[in-house]
Motif scaffolding. Structure first.
Motif, PDB file in Angstrom:
ATOM      1  N   CYS A 104      -4.685   2.418  -1.579  1.00  0.00           N
ATOM      2  CA  CYS A 104      -3.470   1.614  -1.426  1.00  0.00           C
ATOM      3  C   CYS A 104      -2.343   2.278  -2.209  1.00  0.00           C
ATOM      4  CB  CYS A 104      -3.735   0.204  -1.958  1.00  0.00           C
ATOM      5  SG  CYS A 104      -2.326  -0.925  -1.847  1.00  0.00           S
ATOM      6  N   GLU A 105      -1.262   2.656  -1.509  1.00  0.00           N
ATOM      7  CA  GLU A 105      -0.239   3.470  -2.152  1.00  0.00           C
ATOM      8  C   GLU A 105       1.186   3.047  -1.788  1.00  0.00           C
ATOM      9  OE1 GLU A 105      -0.898   7.345  -2.986  1.00  0.00           O
ATOM     10  OE2 GLU A 105      -3.091   7.217  -2.823  1.00  0.00           O
ATOM     11  N   ILE A 106       2.093   3.412  -2.679  1.00  0.00           N
ATOM     12  CA  ILE A 106       3.526   3.372  -2.392  1.00  0.00           C
ATOM     13  C   ILE A 106       3.928   4.797  -2.035  1.00  0.00           C
ATOM     14  CG2 ILE A 106       5.826   2.979  -3.332  1.00  0.00           C
ATOM     15  CD1 ILE A 106       4.493   0.963  -5.300  1.00  0.00           C
ATOM     16  N   ALA A 107       4.421   4.984  -0.821  1.00  0.00           N
ATOM     17  CA  ALA A 107       4.871   6.305  -0.378  1.00  0.00           C
ATOM     18  C   ALA A 107       6.397   6.348  -0.407  1.00  0.00           C
ATOM     19  CB  ALA A 107       4.371   6.598   1.033  1.00  0.00           C
ATOM     20  N   VAL A 108       6.930   7.549  -0.554  1.00  0.00           N
ATOM     21  CA  VAL A 108       8.377   7.722  -0.489  1.00  0.00           C
ATOM     22  C   VAL A 108       8.702   8.840   0.488  1.00  0.00           C
ATOM     23  CG1 VAL A 108       8.617   7.021  -2.904  1.00  0.00           C
ATOM     24  CG2 VAL A 108       8.585   9.450  -2.334  1.00  0.00           C
ATOM     25  N   GLN A 109       9.918   8.785   1.019  1.00  0.00           N
ATOM     26  CA  GLN A 109      10.450   9.915   1.775  1.00  0.00           C
ATOM     27  C   GLN A 109      11.782  10.300   1.142  1.00  0.00           C
ATOM     28  OE1 GLN A 109      11.346   9.457   6.003  1.00  0.00           O
ATOM     29  NE2 GLN A 109      10.942  11.628   6.339  1.00  0.00           N
ATOM     30  N   PHE A 110      11.977  11.604   0.982  1.00  0.00           N
ATOM     31  CA  PHE A 110      13.170  12.083   0.297  1.00  0.00           C
ATOM     32  C   PHE A 110      14.326  12.296   1.262  1.00  0.00           C
ATOM     33  CE2 PHE A 110      10.110  12.794  -3.003  1.00  0.00           C
ATOM     34  CZ  PHE A 110      10.841  12.570  -4.163  1.00  0.00           C
ATOM     35  N   ALA A 111      15.535  11.969   0.790  1.00  0.00           N
ATOM     36  CA  ALA A 111      16.750  12.160   1.566  1.00  0.00           C
ATOM     37  C   ALA A 111      17.377  13.512   1.283  1.00  0.00           C
ATOM     38  CB  ALA A 111      17.764  11.062   1.238  1.00  0.00           C
ATOM     39  N   ASN A 112      17.147  14.035   0.067  1.00  0.00           N
ATOM     40  CA  ASN A 112      17.797  15.269  -0.353  1.00  0.00           C
ATOM     41  C   ASN A 112      16.790  16.207  -1.003  1.00  0.00           C
ATOM     42  OD1 ASN A 112      20.515  14.192   0.168  1.00  0.00           O
ATOM     43  ND2 ASN A 112      20.107  12.899  -1.617  1.00  0.00           N
ATOM     44  N   ASP A 113      17.097  17.497  -0.980  1.00  0.00           N
ATOM     45  CA  ASP A 113      16.315  18.462  -1.746  1.00  0.00           C
ATOM     46  C   ASP A 113      16.480  18.159  -3.234  1.00  0.00           C
ATOM     47  OD1 ASP A 113      15.891  19.648   0.690  1.00  0.00           O
ATOM     48  OD2 ASP A 113      17.026  21.472   0.239  1.00  0.00           O
ATOM     49  N   ALA A 132      13.694   6.338   1.324  1.00  0.00           N
ATOM     50  CA  ALA A 132      13.023   5.067   1.613  1.00  0.00           C
ATOM     51  C   ALA A 132      11.622   5.063   1.030  1.00  0.00           C
ATOM     52  CB  ALA A 132      12.959   4.843   3.121  1.00  0.00           C
ATOM     53  N   TYR A 133      11.085   3.844   0.917  1.00  0.00           N
ATOM     54  CA  TYR A 133       9.698   3.625   0.494  1.00  0.00           C
ATOM     55  C   TYR A 133       8.906   3.096   1.684  1.00  0.00           C
ATOM     56  CZ  TYR A 133      11.915   3.665  -4.126  1.00  0.00           C
ATOM     57  OH  TYR A 133      12.651   4.012  -5.232  1.00  0.00           O
ATOM     58  N   HIS A 134       7.615   3.359   1.680  1.00  0.00           N
ATOM     59  CA  HIS A 134       6.713   2.851   2.723  1.00  0.00           C
ATOM     60  C   HIS A 134       5.477   2.238   2.071  1.00  0.00           C
ATOM     61  CE1 HIS A 134       8.366   5.344   6.180  1.00  0.00           C
ATOM     62  NE2 HIS A 134       8.823   6.032   5.151  1.00  0.00           N
ATOM     63  N   PRO A 135       4.995   1.098   2.606  1.00  0.00           N
ATOM     64  CA  PRO A 135       3.627   0.716   2.274  1.00  0.00           C
ATOM     65  C   PRO A 135       2.720   1.733   2.957  1.00  0.00           C
ATOM     66  CG  PRO A 135       4.460  -0.666   4.052  1.00  0.00           C
ATOM     67  CD  PRO A 135       5.609   0.225   3.615  1.00  0.00           C
ATOM     68  N   ALA A 136       1.698   2.179   2.249  1.00  0.00           N
ATOM     69  CA  ALA A 136       0.924   3.294   2.799  1.00  0.00           C
ATOM     70  C   ALA A 136      -0.567   3.150   2.519  1.00  0.00           C
ATOM     71  CB  ALA A 136       1.423   4.621   2.225  1.00  0.00           C
ATOM     72  N   ILE A 137      -1.333   3.675   3.457  1.00  0.00           N
ATOM     73  CA  ILE A 137      -2.764   3.878   3.292  1.00  0.00           C
ATOM     74  C   ILE A 137      -2.978   5.380   3.160  1.00  0.00           C
ATOM     75  CG2 ILE A 137      -5.048   3.683   4.349  1.00  0.00           C
ATOM     76  CD1 ILE A 137      -3.890   1.329   6.023  1.00  0.00           C
ATOM     77  N   GLU A 138      -3.459   5.824   2.010  1.00  0.00           N
ATOM     78  CA  GLU A 138      -3.866   7.225   1.971  1.00  0.00           C
ATOM     79  C   GLU A 138      -5.274   7.316   2.541  1.00  0.00           C
ATOM     80  OE1 GLU A 138      -4.741  11.260  -0.523  1.00  0.00           O
ATOM     81  OE2 GLU A 138      -4.075   9.521  -1.663  1.00  0.00           O
ATOM     82  N   ILE A 139      -5.474   8.284   3.432  1.00  0.00           N
ATOM     83  CA  ILE A 139      -6.803   8.572   3.961  1.00  0.00           C
ATOM     84  C   ILE A 139      -7.365   9.721   3.144  1.00  0.00           C
ATOM     85  CG2 ILE A 139      -8.138   9.236   5.989  1.00  0.00           C
ATOM     86  CD1 ILE A 139      -5.698   8.291   7.676  1.00  0.00           C
ATOM     87  N   VAL A 140      -8.517   9.488   2.541  1.00  0.00           N
ATOM     88  CA  VAL A 140      -9.188  10.536   1.785  1.00  0.00           C
ATOM     89  C   VAL A 140     -10.531  10.825   2.442  1.00  0.00           C
ATOM     90  CG1 VAL A 140      -8.035  10.028  -0.391  1.00  0.00           C
ATOM     91  CG2 VAL A 140     -10.154   8.835   0.170  1.00  0.00           C
ATOM     92  N   ASP A 141     -11.034  12.026   2.208  1.00  0.00           N
ATOM     93  CA  ASP A 141     -12.302  12.417   2.815  1.00  0.00           C
ATOM     94  C   ASP A 141     -13.179  13.060   1.750  1.00  0.00           C
ATOM     95  OD1 ASP A 141     -14.204  12.738   4.758  1.00  0.00           O
ATOM     96  OD2 ASP A 141     -13.198  14.367   5.813  1.00  0.00           O
ATOM     97  N   GLY A 252       6.726  -7.103  -1.212  1.00  0.00           N
ATOM     98  CA  GLY A 252       8.110  -6.654  -1.191  1.00  0.00           C
ATOM     99  C   GLY A 252       8.335  -5.414  -0.348  1.00  0.00           C
ATOM    100  N   LEU A 253       7.252  -4.691  -0.019  1.00  0.00           N
ATOM    101  CA  LEU A 253       7.373  -3.498   0.817  1.00  0.00           C
ATOM    102  C   LEU A 253       6.739  -3.680   2.183  1.00  0.00           C
ATOM    103  CD1 LEU A 253       6.647  -0.593  -1.720  1.00  0.00           C
ATOM    104  CD2 LEU A 253       8.864  -1.349  -0.836  1.00  0.00           C
TER     105      LEU A 253
END
Length: 262
Positions: A104-113, A132-141, A252-253
């Motif tokens: 269970c993770e908080i992901a982000v995406q960057f707008a700028n370098d 922006a932020y995303h609610p995220a599922i990290e898939i691990v193997d 909230g996300l």
């Protein structure tokens, strides 16, 4: 160097053929974590033709629960590939993994370098570059016969369990809640299997991002506009069975779901 490529070829074979790795040959074990990241670079070059371009990073071991679980007391980074990034509500094939798990993770995406200035990046520096932020599922193997027998340099060389992610609907930075107040719930087949909050991620997820930005800068790399970053799990990894339904709820996300069909 030839040594790093030779190790990466072994790890790429495991990734492509889903054959659990028992042990690396003695002369193919990364000497230290710096060696592990050099192998990881070589591995990314080998995997990109089939898994897609690298579109970001995952950060592992940013919460006490995961540091204790893995026995590693500091963050570690791995790569994310375009082919492994999925949208919420998708169904994935359980047999496409060796032993799939979710976090269970908080992901982000960057707008700028994020360009180095000569001074270490701070949490405030990285916050201003977030789109922006995303609610995220990290898939691990778990690609190993016994992951507990693998040391940190080897896990780093193999992208630190990374196998992709499922991203929920983005929340613009200006509309996001205080990440310290975000409570995350991991739910598998309707049963809660873990709970944590944003403060569990190195005190604040932005601290994890600053660590990553500094780690990359030390290796001559940067976080770029458009990159996704998984900031680290709020809960201990949940290992799955075929047919499992996963839902991660981040207060909230929003929430994000995925099925692993048999």
């Amino acid at each position: 160097m030839e040594k790093y490529l030779a190790i990466a070829e072994i790890l790429a074979y495991v990734r492509h053929n889903r054959t659990p790795l028992t042990v690396l040959p003695p002369d193919a074990v990364p000497h230290d974590e710096a060696d592990g990241y050099r192998v990881q670079d070589a591995l990314h070059n080998l995997l990109s033709p089939d898994f897609g371009l690298q579109v970001g990073y995952k950060i592992g071991c940013t919460s006490a629960v995961m540091q204790q679980y893995l026995g590693i007391s500091h963050p570690c980074a791995g790569g994310l590939y375009m082919g492994g990034v999925h949208t919420a509500g998708t169904s994935l094939r359980y047999n496409d993994y060796v032993h799939v798990g979710v976090e269970c993770e908080i992901a982000v995406q960057f707008a700028n370098d994020l360009m180095p200035s000569g001074e270490p990046f701070t949490a405030d520096d990285v916050a201003t570059a977030i789109d922006a932020y995303h609610p995220a599922i990290e898939i691990v193997d778990d690609r190993y016969a016994d992951w507990r027998s693998m040391d940190a340099p080897t896990l780093i060389a193999d992208d630190f369990f990374a196998a992709g992610c499922v991203l929920g609907v983005p929340v613009a930075r200006g509309k996001a809640p205080d990440l310290l107040s975000v409570i995350g719930r991991a739910v598998v087949n309707g049963t809660e299997v873990g709970r944590g909050n944003g403060a569990d991620v190195l005190g604040h997820p932005h601290h994890a991002l600053a660590w990553l930005a500094n780690h990359l800068a030390a290796r001559g790399k940067i976080l770029r506009a458009g990159d996704f970053v998984l900031t680290g799990s709020l809960v201990q990894t949940a290992w799955l069975n075929a047919g499992d339904h996963v839902r991660m709820e981040l207060l909230g996300l929003g929430s994000v779901e995925v099925d692993f069909k048999s």
